[in-house]
Motif scaffolding. Structure first.
Motif, PDB file in Angstrom:
ATOM      1  N   LEU A 177       0.824  -1.209   0.000  1.00  0.00           N
ATOM      2  CA  LEU A 177       0.000   0.000   0.000  1.00  0.00           C
ATOM      3  C   LEU A 177       0.865   1.268   0.000  1.00  0.00           C
ATOM      4  N   SER A 178       1.969   1.225   0.748  1.00  0.00           N
ATOM      5  CA  SER A 178       2.780   2.452   0.821  1.00  0.00           C
ATOM      6  C   SER A 178       3.467   2.717  -0.519  1.00  0.00           C
ATOM      7  N   ALA A 179       3.850   1.642  -1.240  1.00  0.00           N
ATOM      8  CA  ALA A 179       4.462   1.846  -2.571  1.00  0.00           C
ATOM      9  C   ALA A 179       3.425   2.432  -3.524  1.00  0.00           C
ATOM     10  N   THR A 180       2.185   1.957  -3.409  1.00  0.00           N
ATOM     11  CA  THR A 180       1.122   2.481  -4.277  1.00  0.00           C
ATOM     12  C   THR A 180       0.861   3.944  -3.956  1.00  0.00           C
ATOM     13  N   ARG A 181       0.874   4.266  -2.650  1.00  0.00           N
ATOM     14  CA  ARG A 181       0.647   5.662  -2.254  1.00  0.00           C
ATOM     15  C   ARG A 181       1.743   6.556  -2.833  1.00  0.00           C
ATOM     16  N   ARG A 182       2.980   6.074  -2.774  1.00  0.00           N
ATOM     17  CA  ARG A 182       4.090   6.868  -3.336  1.00  0.00           C
ATOM     18  C   ARG A 182       3.916   7.050  -4.840  1.00  0.00           C
ATOM     19  N   GLU A 183       3.483   5.960  -5.506  1.00  0.00           N
ATOM     20  CA  GLU A 183       3.293   6.036  -6.965  1.00  0.00           C
ATOM     21  C   GLU A 183       2.254   7.107  -7.313  1.00  0.00           C
ATOM     22  N   ILE A 184       1.135   7.066  -6.586  1.00  0.00           N
ATOM     23  CA  ILE A 184       0.050   8.023  -6.862  1.00  0.00           C
ATOM     24  C   ILE A 184       0.504   9.453  -6.559  1.00  0.00           C
ATOM     25  N   ASP A 185       1.178   9.620  -5.414  1.00  0.00           N
ATOM     26  CA  ASP A 185       1.625  10.973  -5.031  1.00  0.00           C
ATOM     27  C   ASP A 185       2.573  11.547  -6.070  1.00  0.00           C
ATOM     28  N   THR A 186       3.529  10.724  -6.497  1.00  0.00           N
ATOM     29  CA  THR A 186       4.524  11.212  -7.463  1.00  0.00           C
ATOM     30  C   THR A 186       3.857  11.564  -8.779  1.00  0.00           C
ATOM     31  N   ARG A 187       2.943  10.683  -9.215  1.00  0.00           N
ATOM     32  CA  ARG A 187       2.282  10.944 -10.505  1.00  0.00           C
ATOM     33  C   ARG A 187       1.372  12.166 -10.438  1.00  0.00           C
TER      34      ARG A 187
END
Ligand code: DC
Length: 235
Positions: A177-187
Protein backbone atom coordinates in the motif's frame (compact mmCIF):
# COMPACT_ATOMS: atom_id res chain seq x y z
CA UNK A 1 -30.60 8.75 -32.26
CA UNK A 2 -30.31 12.51 -32.62
CA UNK A 3 -27.31 14.36 -34.04
CA UNK A 4 -26.00 15.15 -30.57
CA UNK A 5 -25.79 11.52 -29.55
CA UNK A 6 -24.57 10.25 -32.92
CA UNK A 7 -21.46 12.42 -33.04
CA UNK A 8 -20.88 12.95 -29.40
CA UNK A 9 -17.45 13.28 -27.83
CA UNK A 10 -17.56 12.93 -24.08
CA UNK A 11 -14.43 14.02 -22.23
CA UNK A 12 -13.58 12.53 -18.85
CA UNK A 13 -10.53 13.78 -16.98
CA UNK A 14 -9.23 13.15 -13.51
CA UNK A 15 -6.27 11.87 -11.48
CA UNK A 16 -5.20 8.24 -11.07
CA UNK A 17 -7.69 6.25 -9.00
CA UNK A 18 -10.55 8.71 -9.47
CA UNK A 19 -12.51 5.93 -11.18
CA UNK A 20 -12.50 7.52 -14.61
CA UNK A 21 -11.49 4.40 -16.59
CA UNK A 22 -14.26 2.21 -15.19
CA UNK A 23 -16.79 5.02 -15.55
CA UNK A 24 -15.69 5.82 -19.11
CA UNK A 25 -15.93 2.17 -20.16
CA UNK A 26 -19.38 1.67 -18.67
CA UNK A 27 -20.64 4.98 -20.04
CA UNK A 28 -19.37 4.10 -23.54
CA UNK A 29 -21.13 0.75 -23.29
CA UNK A 30 -24.42 2.34 -22.23
CA UNK A 31 -24.23 4.93 -25.02
CA UNK A 32 -23.03 2.47 -27.66
CA UNK A 33 -19.94 4.67 -28.18
CA UNK A 34 -16.28 3.87 -28.71
CA UNK A 35 -14.01 4.11 -25.69
CA UNK A 36 -10.59 5.74 -25.82
CA UNK A 37 -8.19 5.41 -22.90
CA UNK A 38 -5.56 8.05 -23.67
CA UNK A 39 -3.42 7.08 -20.67
CA UNK A 40 -2.77 3.80 -22.50
CA UNK A 41 -1.17 5.80 -25.34
CA UNK A 42 1.22 7.54 -22.94
CA UNK A 43 1.90 4.20 -21.30
CA UNK A 44 2.68 2.66 -24.71
CA UNK A 45 5.23 5.41 -25.44
CA UNK A 46 6.73 4.99 -21.95
CA UNK A 47 6.87 1.22 -22.46
CA UNK A 48 8.60 1.59 -25.83
CA UNK A 49 11.12 4.07 -24.41
CA UNK A 50 11.89 1.60 -21.62
CA UNK A 51 12.27 -1.26 -24.09
CA UNK A 52 14.73 0.84 -26.07
CA UNK A 53 16.65 1.64 -22.87
CA UNK A 54 16.08 5.34 -23.33
CA UNK A 55 16.55 8.20 -20.91
CA UNK A 56 12.91 9.18 -20.36
CA UNK A 57 13.76 12.87 -20.27
CA UNK A 58 15.82 12.85 -23.46
CA UNK A 59 13.63 14.98 -25.73
CA UNK A 60 15.79 14.34 -28.83
CA UNK A 61 15.62 10.55 -28.41
CA UNK A 62 11.86 10.75 -27.75
CA UNK A 63 11.44 12.82 -30.89
CA UNK A 64 13.08 10.04 -32.91
CA UNK A 65 10.93 7.46 -31.13
CA UNK A 66 7.75 9.43 -31.93
CA UNK A 67 8.74 9.91 -35.59
CA UNK A 68 8.94 6.14 -36.07
CA UNK A 69 6.14 5.25 -33.68
CA UNK A 70 3.80 2.52 -34.88
CA UNK A 71 0.99 2.86 -32.34
CA UNK A 72 -2.61 1.80 -32.84
CA UNK A 73 -5.70 1.04 -30.79
CA UNK A 74 -8.58 -1.32 -31.36
CA UNK A 75 -11.88 -1.71 -29.53
CA UNK A 76 -11.98 -4.89 -27.46
CA UNK A 77 -15.31 -5.79 -25.87
CA UNK A 78 -16.03 -2.88 -23.55
CA UNK A 79 -12.39 -1.91 -23.47
CA UNK A 80 -9.57 -1.19 -25.82
CA UNK A 81 -6.34 -2.87 -26.93
CA UNK A 82 -3.08 -1.06 -27.67
CA UNK A 83 -0.50 -2.17 -30.20
CA UNK A 84 3.10 -1.04 -30.61
CA UNK A 85 4.87 -2.23 -33.76
CA UNK A 86 1.96 -4.63 -34.24
CA UNK A 87 2.45 -6.22 -30.80
CA UNK A 88 -0.39 -6.24 -28.28
CA UNK A 89 1.07 -4.46 -25.23
CA UNK A 90 -2.26 -3.90 -23.42
CA UNK A 91 -1.22 -6.03 -20.43
CA UNK A 92 2.45 -5.05 -20.25
CA UNK A 93 1.74 -1.33 -20.01
CA UNK A 94 -0.11 -1.66 -16.67
CA UNK A 95 2.89 -2.11 -14.36
CA UNK A 96 3.97 0.55 -11.83
CA UNK A 97 7.27 0.95 -13.77
CA UNK A 98 5.37 1.80 -16.94
CA UNK A 99 3.10 4.17 -14.92
CA UNK A 100 6.21 6.10 -13.92
CA UNK A 101 7.60 6.05 -17.45
CA UNK A 102 4.25 7.26 -18.84
CA UNK A 103 4.14 10.23 -16.45
CA UNK A 104 7.74 11.10 -17.39
CA UNK A 105 7.28 10.99 -21.18
CA UNK A 106 3.92 12.80 -20.83
CA UNK A 107 5.82 15.92 -19.75
CA UNK A 108 7.76 16.02 -23.05
CA UNK A 109 6.09 18.30 -25.65
CA UNK A 110 7.00 16.20 -28.71
CA UNK A 111 5.27 13.18 -27.17
CA UNK A 112 2.13 15.18 -26.40
CA UNK A 113 2.04 16.59 -29.94
CA UNK A 114 2.34 13.15 -31.51
CA UNK A 115 -0.34 11.67 -29.27
CA UNK A 116 -2.61 14.68 -29.78
CA UNK A 117 -2.77 13.82 -33.49
CA UNK A 118 -3.59 10.19 -32.78
CA UNK A 119 -6.31 11.13 -30.27
CA UNK A 120 -7.95 13.58 -32.67
CA UNK A 121 -7.86 11.05 -35.50
CA UNK A 122 -9.72 8.56 -33.33
CA UNK A 123 -12.19 11.32 -32.39
CA UNK A 124 -12.83 12.16 -36.03
CA UNK A 125 -13.40 8.55 -37.00
CA UNK A 126 -15.70 8.06 -34.04
CA UNK A 127 -18.09 10.68 -35.44
CA UNK A 128 -19.41 8.08 -37.87
CA UNK A 129 -19.42 5.28 -35.31
CA UNK A 130 -21.72 6.46 -32.57
CA UNK A 131 -19.31 8.86 -30.88
CA UNK A 132 -16.59 8.26 -28.33
CA UNK A 133 -15.97 8.53 -24.62
CA UNK A 134 -12.39 9.74 -24.14
CA UNK A 135 -10.65 9.63 -20.78
CA UNK A 136 -7.36 11.16 -19.69
CA UNK A 137 -5.85 14.23 -18.08
CA UNK A 138 -6.23 17.00 -20.69
CA UNK A 139 -9.16 15.85 -22.82
CA UNK A 140 -11.58 18.64 -21.93
CA UNK A 141 -8.85 21.31 -21.85
CA UNK A 142 -6.59 20.48 -24.82
CA UNK A 143 -7.53 17.44 -26.90
CA UNK A 144 -11.26 18.09 -27.36
CA UNK A 145 -11.91 21.56 -25.91
CA UNK A 146 -15.21 21.73 -27.83
CA UNK A 147 -16.57 18.44 -26.48
CA UNK A 148 -20.24 19.04 -25.63
CA UNK A 149 -20.02 17.08 -22.39
CA UNK A 150 -17.04 17.14 -20.03
CA UNK A 151 -16.61 15.49 -16.67
CA UNK A 152 -13.86 15.86 -14.11
CA UNK A 153 -13.72 12.97 -11.65
CA UNK A 154 -12.23 13.30 -8.22
CA UNK A 155 -11.96 11.15 -5.11
CA UNK A 156 -10.23 11.41 -1.75
CA UNK A 157 -6.50 10.51 -1.77
CA UNK A 158 -7.16 7.47 0.48
CA UNK A 159 -9.80 6.05 -1.83
CA UNK A 160 -7.67 6.65 -4.90
CA UNK A 161 -4.75 4.76 -3.37
CA UNK A 162 -7.05 1.89 -2.36
CA UNK A 163 -8.54 1.66 -5.85
CA UNK A 164 -5.16 1.70 -7.56
CA UNK A 165 -3.88 -0.92 -5.13
CA UNK A 166 -6.88 -3.18 -5.78
CA UNK A 167 -6.37 -2.77 -9.53
CA UNK A 168 -2.71 -3.81 -9.29
CA UNK A 169 -3.57 -6.82 -7.17
CA UNK A 170 -6.25 -7.87 -9.58
CA UNK A 171 -3.64 -7.80 -12.34
CA UNK A 172 -1.36 -9.98 -10.25
CA UNK A 173 1.03 -7.05 -9.77
CA UNK A 174 1.12 -7.24 -5.99
CA UNK A 175 2.29 -3.95 -4.56
CA UNK A 176 2.29 -2.84 -0.96
CA UNK A 177 0.00 0.00 0.00
CA UNK A 178 2.78 2.45 0.82
CA UNK A 179 4.46 1.85 -2.57
CA UNK A 180 1.12 2.48 -4.28
CA UNK A 181 0.65 5.66 -2.25
CA UNK A 182 4.09 6.87 -3.34
CA UNK A 183 3.29 6.04 -6.97
CA UNK A 184 0.05 8.02 -6.86
CA UNK A 185 1.63 10.97 -5.03
CA UNK A 186 4.52 11.21 -7.46
CA UNK A 187 2.28 10.94 -10.50
CA UNK A 188 -0.22 13.48 -9.14
CA UNK A 189 2.59 15.96 -8.65
CA UNK A 190 4.02 15.35 -12.12
CA UNK A 191 0.65 15.40 -13.89
CA UNK A 192 -0.63 18.53 -12.15
CA UNK A 193 2.59 20.55 -12.30
CA UNK A 194 3.99 19.89 -15.75
CA UNK A 195 4.22 22.97 -17.96
CA UNK A 196 2.36 21.53 -20.90
CA UNK A 197 -1.28 20.38 -20.60
CA UNK A 198 -1.30 19.89 -16.81
CA UNK A 199 -4.12 17.98 -15.18
CA UNK A 200 -6.87 20.48 -14.36
CA UNK A 201 -10.62 20.66 -14.83
CA UNK A 202 -11.88 22.47 -17.93
CA UNK A 203 -13.91 25.57 -17.03
CA UNK A 204 -17.06 23.91 -18.35
CA UNK A 205 -16.42 20.45 -16.88
CA UNK A 206 -18.93 18.94 -14.48
CA UNK A 207 -17.09 17.76 -11.40
CA UNK A 208 -18.09 14.50 -9.79
CA UNK A 209 -16.62 13.35 -6.49
CA UNK A 210 -16.68 9.57 -6.64
CA UNK A 211 -15.36 8.98 -3.09
CA UNK A 212 -18.68 7.76 -1.71
CA UNK A 213 -20.24 6.61 -4.98
CA UNK A 214 -20.42 3.20 -6.61
CA UNK A 215 -19.47 2.85 -10.25
CA UNK A 216 -23.16 2.68 -11.16
CA UNK A 217 -23.76 5.79 -9.07
CA UNK A 218 -21.08 7.73 -10.99
CA UNK A 219 -22.37 6.59 -14.37
CA UNK A 220 -25.99 7.39 -13.41
CA UNK A 221 -24.92 10.95 -12.61
CA UNK A 222 -23.18 11.16 -15.96
CA UNK A 223 -26.19 9.77 -17.83
CA UNK A 224 -28.44 12.29 -16.10
CA UNK A 225 -26.21 15.16 -17.26
CA UNK A 226 -26.16 13.81 -20.82
CA UNK A 227 -29.95 13.43 -20.85
CA UNK A 228 -30.33 17.01 -19.60
CA UNK A 229 -28.02 18.30 -22.32
CA UNK A 230 -29.79 16.22 -24.94
CA UNK A 231 -33.15 17.63 -24.04
CA UNK A 232 -31.68 21.14 -24.12
CA UNK A 233 -31.98 21.82 -20.40
CA UNK A 234 -28.27 22.17 -19.83
CA UNK A 235 -26.86 25.05 -17.81
O1 DC B 1 -4.62 7.28 -16.99
P1 DC B 1 -3.28 6.57 -16.73
O2 DC B 1 -3.00 6.46 -15.28
O3 DC B 1 -3.18 5.26 -17.43
O4 DC B 1 -2.19 7.55 -17.39
C1 DC B 1 -0.81 7.28 -17.33
C2 DC B 1 -0.02 8.58 -17.41
O5 DC B 1 -0.20 9.16 -18.71
C3 DC B 1 -0.44 9.66 -16.43
O6 DC B 1 0.32 9.61 -15.24
C4 DC B 1 -0.17 10.94 -17.18
C5 DC B 1 -0.24 10.58 -18.62
N1 DC B 1 -1.44 11.08 -19.31
C6 DC B 1 -1.43 12.37 -19.76
O7 DC B 1 -0.46 13.09 -19.50
N2 DC B 1 -2.47 12.85 -20.49
C7 DC B 1 -3.53 12.08 -20.75
N3 DC B 1 -4.54 12.57 -21.48
C8 DC B 1 -3.58 10.75 -20.27
C9 DC B 1 -2.51 10.28 -19.52
Amino acid sequence: MDVFSRNIIIAIDGPAGSGKSSAARLLAQKLGCLYLDTGALYRAVGWKAMQDGMDLQDAAALKTLCAGLDLSVRPDGNGMKVFVDGRDVSGEIRTPEVSRAAAAVAAVPVVRQRLLRIQREVGEKAGGQGGVVVEGRDIGTVVFPDAPVKFFLEASPEVRVERRHAELRQQGLAADLSATRREIDTRDLKDANREIAPLKPAGDAIRIDSTALTLDGVVSEMMAVIERKRSGNAD
